[in-house]
Design a protein around this motif. Sequence first.
Motif, PDB file in Angstrom:
ATOM      1  N   PHE A 310       5.208  11.014   4.380  1.00 41.67           N
ATOM      2  CA  PHE A 310       5.010   9.574   4.584  1.00 41.67           C
ATOM      3  C   PHE A 310       4.009   9.321   5.709  1.00 41.67           C
ATOM      4  O   PHE A 310       3.171   8.433   5.621  1.00 41.67           O
ATOM      5  CB  PHE A 310       6.349   8.886   4.890  1.00 41.67           C
ATOM      6  CG  PHE A 310       7.210   8.703   3.674  1.00 41.67           C
ATOM      7  CD1 PHE A 310       6.857   7.785   2.689  1.00 41.67           C
ATOM      8  CD2 PHE A 310       8.364   9.448   3.484  1.00 41.67           C
ATOM      9  CE1 PHE A 310       7.641   7.614   1.553  1.00 41.67           C
ATOM     10  CE2 PHE A 310       9.154   9.288   2.352  1.00 41.67           C
ATOM     11  CZ  PHE A 310       8.793   8.372   1.382  1.00 41.67           C
ATOM     12  N   THR A 317       3.660   5.176   8.535  1.00 39.92           N
ATOM     13  CA  THR A 317       4.675   4.378   9.242  1.00 39.92           C
ATOM     14  C   THR A 317       6.105   4.569   8.751  1.00 39.92           C
ATOM     15  O   THR A 317       7.032   4.140   9.429  1.00 39.92           O
ATOM     16  CB  THR A 317       4.378   2.869   9.107  1.00 39.92           C
ATOM     17  OG1 THR A 317       4.280   2.564   7.713  1.00 39.92           O
ATOM     18  CG2 THR A 317       3.088   2.491   9.791  1.00 39.92           C
ATOM     19  N   SER A 318       6.325   5.162   7.592  1.00 44.26           N
ATOM     20  CA  SER A 318       7.700   5.230   7.091  1.00 44.26           C
ATOM     21  C   SER A 318       8.226   6.650   7.159  1.00 44.26           C
ATOM     22  O   SER A 318       7.506   7.596   7.496  1.00 44.26           O
ATOM     23  CB  SER A 318       7.791   4.688   5.668  1.00 44.26           C
ATOM     24  OG  SER A 318       7.528   5.687   4.710  1.00 44.26           O
ATOM     25  N   ARG A 319       9.516   6.793   6.855  1.00 42.58           N
ATOM     26  CA  ARG A 319      10.143   8.110   6.923  1.00 42.58           C
ATOM     27  C   ARG A 319      11.442   8.078   6.143  1.00 42.58           C
ATOM     28  O   ARG A 319      11.862   7.020   5.669  1.00 42.58           O
ATOM     29  CB  ARG A 319      10.402   8.514   8.384  1.00 42.58           C
ATOM     30  CG  ARG A 319      11.309   7.555   9.129  1.00 42.58           C
ATOM     31  CD  ARG A 319      11.298   7.812  10.646  1.00 42.58           C
ATOM     32  NE  ARG A 319      12.021   6.753  11.340  1.00 42.58           N
ATOM     33  CZ  ARG A 319      13.322   6.784  11.636  1.00 42.58           C
ATOM     34  NH1 ARG A 319      14.052   7.825  11.318  1.00 42.58           N
ATOM     35  NH2 ARG A 319      13.903   5.772  12.243  1.00 42.58           N
TER      36      ARG A 319
ATOM     37  N   ARG B  63       4.082   7.370  19.885  1.00 49.69           N
ATOM     38  CA  ARG B  63       4.817   6.355  19.122  1.00 49.69           C
ATOM     39  C   ARG B  63       6.241   6.841  18.835  1.00 49.69           C
ATOM     40  O   ARG B  63       6.431   7.989  18.410  1.00 49.69           O
ATOM     41  CB  ARG B  63       4.124   6.077  17.783  1.00 49.69           C
ATOM     42  CG  ARG B  63       2.816   5.321  17.890  1.00 49.69           C
ATOM     43  CD  ARG B  63       2.132   5.274  16.524  1.00 49.69           C
ATOM     44  NE  ARG B  63       2.904   4.500  15.561  1.00 49.69           N
ATOM     45  CZ  ARG B  63       2.901   4.726  14.246  1.00 49.69           C
ATOM     46  NH1 ARG B  63       2.190   5.711  13.741  1.00 49.69           N
ATOM     47  NH2 ARG B  63       3.612   3.968  13.437  1.00 49.69           N
ATOM     48  N   TYR B  65       8.075   6.149  16.380  1.00 51.78           N
ATOM     49  CA  TYR B  65       8.118   6.582  14.980  1.00 51.78           C
ATOM     50  C   TYR B  65       7.712   8.054  14.843  1.00 51.78           C
ATOM     51  O   TYR B  65       8.390   8.848  14.192  1.00 51.78           O
ATOM     52  CB  TYR B  65       7.184   5.692  14.143  1.00 51.78           C
ATOM     53  CG  TYR B  65       6.805   6.311  12.823  1.00 51.78           C
ATOM     54  CD1 TYR B  65       7.729   6.362  11.785  1.00 51.78           C
ATOM     55  CD2 TYR B  65       5.540   6.864  12.621  1.00 51.78           C
ATOM     56  CE1 TYR B  65       7.396   6.951  10.571  1.00 51.78           C
ATOM     57  CE2 TYR B  65       5.201   7.445  11.421  1.00 51.78           C
ATOM     58  CZ  TYR B  65       6.131   7.485  10.397  1.00 51.78           C
ATOM     59  OH  TYR B  65       5.801   8.070   9.204  1.00 51.78           O
ATOM     60  N   VAL B  69       9.866  11.463  13.556  1.00 49.32           N
ATOM     61  CA  VAL B  69       9.461  12.332  12.446  1.00 49.32           C
ATOM     62  C   VAL B  69       9.360  13.786  12.919  1.00 49.32           C
ATOM     63  O   VAL B  69       9.864  14.709  12.270  1.00 49.32           O
ATOM     64  CB  VAL B  69       8.116  11.858  11.842  1.00 49.32           C
ATOM     65  CG1 VAL B  69       7.552  12.890  10.868  1.00 49.32           C
ATOM     66  CG2 VAL B  69       8.293  10.507  11.150  1.00 49.32           C
ATOM     67  N   GLU B  72      12.925  15.249  13.958  1.00 44.91           N
ATOM     68  CA  GLU B  72      13.838  15.498  12.839  1.00 44.91           C
ATOM     69  C   GLU B  72      13.416  16.743  12.060  1.00 44.91           C
ATOM     70  O   GLU B  72      14.255  17.523  11.614  1.00 44.91           O
ATOM     71  CB  GLU B  72      13.932  14.249  11.951  1.00 44.91           C
ATOM     72  CG  GLU B  72      14.681  13.118  12.671  1.00 44.91           C
ATOM     73  CD  GLU B  72      14.616  11.758  11.980  1.00 44.91           C
ATOM     74  OE1 GLU B  72      14.035  11.667  10.880  1.00 44.91           O
ATOM     75  OE2 GLU B  72      15.149  10.782  12.552  1.00 44.91           O
TER      76      GLU B  72
END
Lengths: 357, 357
Positions: A310, A317-319, B63, B65, B69, B72
């Motif tokens: 992503f 920006t997403s996950r 960031r 975000y 990512v 994780e």
Amino acid sequence: MNIPFNHPELNAAEAIYAAQKIAFSPMTFQAVRIAWKRGLLDNLAKNTQGLTPKSLAKNVGMRLYGVRVILESCLSIAVVSFKNEKYFITKIGQIILHDEMTQINFNYNHDVNYLGLFYLEESIDNATPVGLHKTFGSWPTIYPALTSLPEPAQSSWFTFDHYYSDNAFATALPHVFKHQPKTLMDIGGNTGKFSISAANYNDKTQITIIDLPEQLAVAKTNISQAGFSDRINTIPINMLDHSQALPKNYETIWMSQFLDCFGEDDIIAILKRSAQAMSQDSRLFVLETYWDNQQFESAAFCVVNTSPYFTAMANGTSRMYRVSDMLNFMNQAGLEVIEKIEHIGMGHTLLEAKLTQ
Amino acid sequence: MNIPFNHPELNAAEAIYAAQKIAFSPMTFQAVRIAWKRGLLDNLAKNTQGLTPKSLAKNVGMRLYGVRVILESCLSIAVVSFKNEKYFITKIGQIILHDEMTQINFNYNHDVNYLGLFYLEESIDNATPVGLHKTFGSWPTIYPALTSLPEPAQSSWFTFDHYYSDNAFATALPHVFKHQPKTLMDIGGNTGKFSISAANYNDKTQITIIDLPEQLAVAKTNISQAGFSDRINTIPINMLDHSQALPKNYETIWMSQFLDCFGEDDIIAILKRSAQAMSQDSRLFVLETYWDNQQFESAAFCVVNTSPYFTAMANGTSRMYRVSDMLNFMNQAGLEVIEKIEHIGMGHTLLEAKLTQ
């Protein structure tokens, strides 16, 4: 909720080895992939007495040199074993040779993601999929690019996407239709797979697919071929334009593997727009995979490692989220989860929500 | 000889998990690399009570975000652990943060190899380094390209190369000089590292470096700076042109991590040319790493997985060999190994050979 990845304690030598396995993993990834693609694993499986590199090279029609390089790397990662100058397939090799999910993951990660992941860091810093731009062109996100992706990337993307969602539809449909909705809005309906399944499942419901125009063009063809042009219509809406209201009066709203395509703020905004289109009797169903809601750690591993796709390839920006993340987003959008169906399909969770009283 | 990689038997679930770890390894490779490069691991090591993603994002200036990512994915591969919504560094994370070898491997595999490895299959089929061509230009091999590689690829290549050879020089020198050679030919002497070490070690020996003109230009500068222009000279010879005879009358010939740059036929031809330049009293010393002659399996893992670099990036024809391979090549070239010094430097083996009687 079940946080996976409780790793055992390692001694220093084990930790050093584990670190090298990560550091050289681009090598082993490619070597194993080629061993599968070029028939080395298949040929070893058929020759249970083992094969010398020379015999294997002859059998698969590959340079002996290349067969040696590939086999030796595969040996190091336990995909083949070696005894008395002969190679044998291992259990991991058998999985790669026979397991559809593993092969879909390999194709997706090589054909779609491998090159672009080189730019993961820049994608994070710029909040944009730099990997997509470097490999497939300057699209804002991967979604409008999907139908223009070159092969084999396009097939690998759609196969991956459908493999992980289609499996959940059969189990999800009875839940979605328990209220006998007369109308259903399929937000992010993509190529129409779910809507066509739903139209087959219930012969009365009127269905509307919301998606980008590029996806709807493909969806319309599929709907027409399935003979559902009278019951499934489409409305082009960019779900990232939060000034665009959603049509009202749908009894059920459905989102399958859709919200994971957005960052947190956009998810909350989309859920708010959905809530504004809902009445007290409307139901919202959200089908997603969450990495903290998997029965098997190997599944959690696949889910959590889809996030870098992503970042670098899809949108920057997403996950893949946790269940607790989604409950929090719902809450902020004025929605209340009233049922949670776990472990359906390929590790999916189906959340049913209504407007908060 | 010690064939490594005797892997334990796995059950089906373990094999499926192991296969997914390979299939998603481009993701984990990049995530772990970024966690190290961008200070996430360092910051976690300094905060032993653990950090939330939010605190870590603030501390490292990344960031939130992106921090999520990366963390994780790192969690999934045991580089960090997670408890009560806080992340901690693990022993593997500590190795990546502190171990020079691991960092050199990461830089080499990302900066030099990652993109080109996408073309490993084509490189095998065409017996040419297609990965090199696609990433750094249409050089016949990587060797004349080395001094023109862009940064950080150039630094990462030379750091990797020197790290694995320099460590062995100190141990090798007493063996090489036990016969007090008055003349030494350093074939594939590259930037002059060994020859300068040798000139420092023994103040009488006259040394000649044989290599490609591009490397010799760098070597000459280094030799001059070291003050050895009177004792180290250079002769440009393309060792792949087997019609070019080597100069005779050198008492000792030295090759360090040189023969692994060639395919089997070329190695035998180079050894034959060396044999033709040798007298009965001459000695040939070959310093190499062999994947079946390592004390630790983790070292064997690194050695064997350097082969795909040779295929995709270096020359399309060479690889890391086994000791038995090299003894076989020597034999075919009319050379007899009279001493084998094992486990010196970073898993090197020093072979001393003379003309077969």
